[in-house]
Design a protein around this motif. Sequence first.
Motif, short mmCIF file in Angstrom:
data_model
loop_
_atom_site.label_atom_id
_atom_site.label_comp_id
_atom_site.label_asym_id
_atom_site.label_seq_id
_atom_site.Cartn_x
_atom_site.Cartn_y
_atom_site.Cartn_z
N UNK A 47 0.83 -1.19 0.00
CA UNK A 47 0.00 0.00 0.00
C UNK A 47 0.88 1.25 0.00
N UNK A 49 0.89 3.93 1.77
CA UNK A 49 0.84 4.78 2.96
C UNK A 49 1.82 4.28 4.01
N UNK A 76 -7.43 12.58 3.98
CA UNK A 76 -7.85 11.51 3.09
C UNK A 76 -6.68 11.07 2.20
N UNK A 78 -6.49 8.81 -0.15
CA UNK A 78 -6.77 8.62 -1.58
C UNK A 78 -6.80 9.96 -2.30
N UNK A 82 -4.54 11.24 -5.48
CA UNK A 82 -5.05 11.92 -6.66
C UNK A 82 -4.29 13.21 -6.92
N UNK B 302 -12.00 7.98 -3.19
CA UNK B 302 -11.61 8.89 -2.11
C UNK B 302 -12.84 9.49 -1.44
N UNK B 305 -14.63 6.79 0.57
CA UNK B 305 -13.89 6.56 1.80
C UNK B 305 -14.19 7.64 2.84
N UNK B 306 -14.23 8.88 2.35
CA UNK B 306 -14.49 9.97 3.28
C UNK B 306 -15.90 9.86 3.86
N UNK B 339 -3.96 -2.91 -2.40
CA UNK B 339 -3.61 -2.92 -0.98
C UNK B 339 -4.04 -1.63 -0.27
N UNK B 340 -4.11 -0.54 -1.04
CA UNK B 340 -4.52 0.73 -0.41
C UNK B 340 -5.90 0.61 0.20
N UNK B 341 -6.81 0.00 -0.56
CA UNK B 341 -8.18 -0.10 -0.07
C UNK B 341 -8.25 -1.04 1.14
N UNK B 343 -5.92 -1.51 3.32
CA UNK B 343 -5.37 -0.76 4.44
C UNK B 343 -6.38 0.25 4.98
N UNK B 344 -6.96 1.00 4.07
CA UNK B 344 -7.89 2.04 4.50
C UNK B 344 -9.15 1.44 5.10
N UNK B 347 -8.41 0.62 8.63
CA UNK B 347 -8.35 1.84 9.42
C UNK B 347 -9.75 2.38 9.70
N UNK B 377 2.42 -2.94 6.85
CA UNK B 377 1.54 -1.89 7.36
C UNK B 377 0.11 -2.40 7.52
N UNK B 378 -0.31 -3.24 6.57
CA UNK B 378 -1.67 -3.78 6.66
C UNK B 378 -1.76 -4.75 7.83
N UNK B 381 -2.10 -2.73 10.93
CA UNK B 381 -3.45 -2.19 11.13
C UNK B 381 -4.41 -3.25 11.59
#
Lengths: 161, 978
Positions: A47, A49, A76, A78, A82, B302, B305-306, B339-341, B343-344, B347, B377-378, B381
Amino acid sequence: MIHFVVLISRQGKVRLTKWYSPYSQKERTKVIRELSGMILARGPKLCNFVEWKGYKVVYRRYASLYFCMCIDADDNELEILEIIHHFVEILDRYFGSVCELDLIFNFHKAYYILDEILIAGELQEPSKKTVARLIAAQDALVETAKEQASSISNMIAQATK
Amino acid sequence: MAGGSSSSSSSSSTGPSLVDSLFQRSLDDLIKSLRSQPVGAEPALLSRALAEIRREIRSPDPDTKAVALQKLTYLSSIHGLDASWAAFHALELLPSPSPLHKRLAYLAASLSFHPSTTDVLPLATHQLRKDLSPSSPPNFSSLALHLLSLSASPDLARHLAPDILPLLSPRASSTTTNTKNNNNNSSPLRPKAAVATLHALSLCPDVVPLLVKPLVDCLSSPDPRVVSAAVGAFAELVSATDPSPYLPLAPEFYRLLTDSRNNWVLIKLLKIFARLAPLEPRLAARLVDPLCDLIRRSSAQSLVLECVRTLFSGFPDHDRALRLAVDKVKEFLTNDDDPNLRYLGLRALTILGPRNSWGVVESRDSVIQSLADPDPNIRHEALRLIMGMVFDTNVVEISVMLVNYAMKSDPVFANEMLDAVLTTCGRNVYELIVDFDWYVSLLGEMARNPHCAKGEEIERQLVDIGLRVRDARPELVRVARDLLIDPALLGNPFLWRILSAAAWVSGEYVEFSTNWLELVEALLQPRTSLLPPLVRAVYIQAVFKVLAFCFSSYIDQLEASQVSSLGHSTTVGGSTIECNAASANCLSDDITGTESADGFATADKPASLLSLLEKKDPFFTRESLKRILYLIETAVGPLSENDDVEVQERARNVLGLIHMLQEIPAWKTEEEGFKKDKDNGVGKIMNLMQAMFSEEIGPVSVNAQKRVPVPEGLVLEENLSDLAMILTEGDIAPSMSISFTLRSHQHMETKDEAAPSVQSTYLLAEHRKRHGLYYLPAEKDETELNDFPRAYDPLLPVSHSDATEDLVKLTEQSLIPRKVKHTKPRPIVLKMDEGDGVLPSALTTVKESKDDMLSGAIHEVLLGNEGKPSSSQKGSSNKSSGRRMKGVSDNSESVPQSKENLDLGDRENRSSSSRRSQHRSHGKGRHRSSQNNEEKEEKSHRNSTRSGHHHERHEHRQRGETPLNAVPQAPAIQDLLL
């Protein structure tokens, strides 16, 4: 908000740094050292981050360059990805398929572009066209000024001979 | 130019010369030379370039200066060289009429100026003001705004705030658009001005009255970039300070939320609402639908997610919306490509927290799978999320799962997991642990993990549990034995600390051991030579304790057999086993009597010892003792010559005891003689030894030092009386000594009114109330509050009752099931006092005074100042009342006042709640009508946007003013949101 933007090459060389929160030069060097160690060590397909001292660092690799932005814990991630992409696209458009060397030899232009996109750690211009237009206008202004200046300095140089 | 050449001839080495100007290296040259240099030559090259720049930058020629500055900027931003010395040169170039130079100068300034350390910063004020003025080209103003928003000091911000104002207002922007001939309706400077305003506001709250209103007006600008910048500014303000003053703007934000199609803006708006929603329940009700809509239809992750985060953090009661958000998170978690999703998603679930643990339970499989994710990192978390869901009902399952998983995991993460288990289980004096036998054996298991590097913490907990939990001691000794007899463990340096704890435990609680010979053998095995001296010393000391115990229990045993031989008139030749059994029988009544009467508190060592004799039949014979003695003598003997003093000393202690015993003649004779001798020989020595170890070692309270009474002659209040004198003299601002006296003042309170100088404390409190700003913030109070009993239940976390059932299900299905159901009650865990564990987390920290001032000032601007204390008053009253909490015992006079203060602070809350109840009683009819109203208003607003600029501005001004009039009873928010 974004606290700083750092561009690091795969070899760990710094290509651009912009600080939106006050850091002393010493802190800046330390931050870059720590972050490049952390980020360059991470493999692909992980990832984007990294947690760092209560902040989050969002990074993304384009070719040989890592674009890193440090943000607050509740920002945020993401969105920042962007923004990074946005920045890269504008650079690409400006330099015409940008490469690392463009940024090395035109580092101040990279700064000007970044300044049009982000102000004080906030995104200010979401339109690529507008940024391109603003930068072009500024460049034109500077060019004419340069021409004038060079002609004057030529005159002075001739006069002193 | 003639002057330039003469200066070069006079001081060619330092002064700038014409040659420098003519043959100056450009930035390109510098970069090329840096790139072509061989490896390792960089520092030399850099210092040469820097020397060059230092010379060139002082040149009177602006071109030379500009190039030098550009090179320095490059070196400082890329190579990290210090450029602060050149701040003045950057300033010199700022007024240049050439856009090229100006741009370079501003770039250099914005990269190198530091608001607090650049001392020439005030010199920039005039130039900035000039560049900000509407008559200067917008490019210049833009550069100035950039610099202002990056490196302004509070003073600079205060001085230049009036100059930002025209750029921020729509009227000025129309004039600049004329000059710029932009086809866009508004100036490109307005968004930048909005951001610079944010910076100025956060730097110095004084400018709030000036700048906030125009910033609010920006929200209704037709230019989306202005709106975006203003929303961004408010998002920063709301998240940085107390959000309550921004509530009146909620209708405006809500309008933007429903109108805007820009994702960046929407994300910022959601951030604002995430902070506002908890303050105003009606807001949440209004927001749920738009948020759900966004989740459903938006394609931007994004934004989704917010939305999810906002729902999780600000809307814990809206089940339907939460369900939607949880479903979305599940999608995130199962997304294998990104992987970003994942991880988020993890979180986001962490935000959801224990209150809505069903969300976590539903995605348990993904969460547990994430423990094996390739991304550290995942994994981290996932672990954090799991540990956040631990309660006393599922702690066993989760811990067992993690400890087992740690066996298979990579070393770093294995230790992370062990650490998480140790911290969670050890939290607040093991409040989660019911079954200590299980936990102790889990600690033993952790030590078996080949990667285990948590020796120190495990050591601490093993010893700590031994001290605090009586019931756990037998199991503790068993675990310690298993660790000690394994010769393989001795080779691992990470386990030495654990072994040290095991040795200590088995020595201290030797009576629970079953096989003493085995224990001595384990403690003295040859591989103990691998241990560091300090741990070895612990081992030998444990041997000492075991030896003492064995002898004294042998003697007790003999004594008991004598008693029984008297009672039952059995012959001496009878078997010792029978004697033992008989003696145990005749004593058992006594023992059970005492135990049932007073529990463990009265059961001292001999009693529990004898009860053990009864149970386990230790069967000490002379031969076994002899064997133990022989073993000790041969193993410890060589250690009396050890290099380390600790080891040597303890070895000599043990040997000394053995020699002493062997010198007693009775030892040499038969058992019969030994028995007779016991009164004057071995028995005496052993009783002495046993007495030495019989004093139980207990835990020490962290507050123990505070309880020690202050000795007679010690004067702690001296400074305080000085202060009283000062205070009676007049209103003098407190100096450094105050902070010192403060501490003694607190100390005095902890001693429960032992202090005589109530008068001075009262004066101090009074002074503090009046001049709260000058005092240190009250955060330090946390530690003192320990002294007050807290409403605190060690067994029940606040909201676990609903969550536990779900999580039991989670762990039963997906984790390793427990073998035994423990039904026995939790044993007593010895606690010294409430402050012994972690600090209470419920205490909220007092906000920084600056934030208070900022939010207070904004509150005034947006709400008007009736019915609310002004910013500074509010801040100080809150603080003083906070501080008064602990001062209550000392000065009863001030109590009513402090209550008043608190009431003042609470008033708004209460009024809003009363309003809420009113609203409820009115029922649906009113709701509908108000909704109609709102629709109507929105419609009219749209009309107004169509009908033209001027009209619209008027409308907005009106809108801006309505809150001012309607404040004290009901803020404007009511009309729009009901």
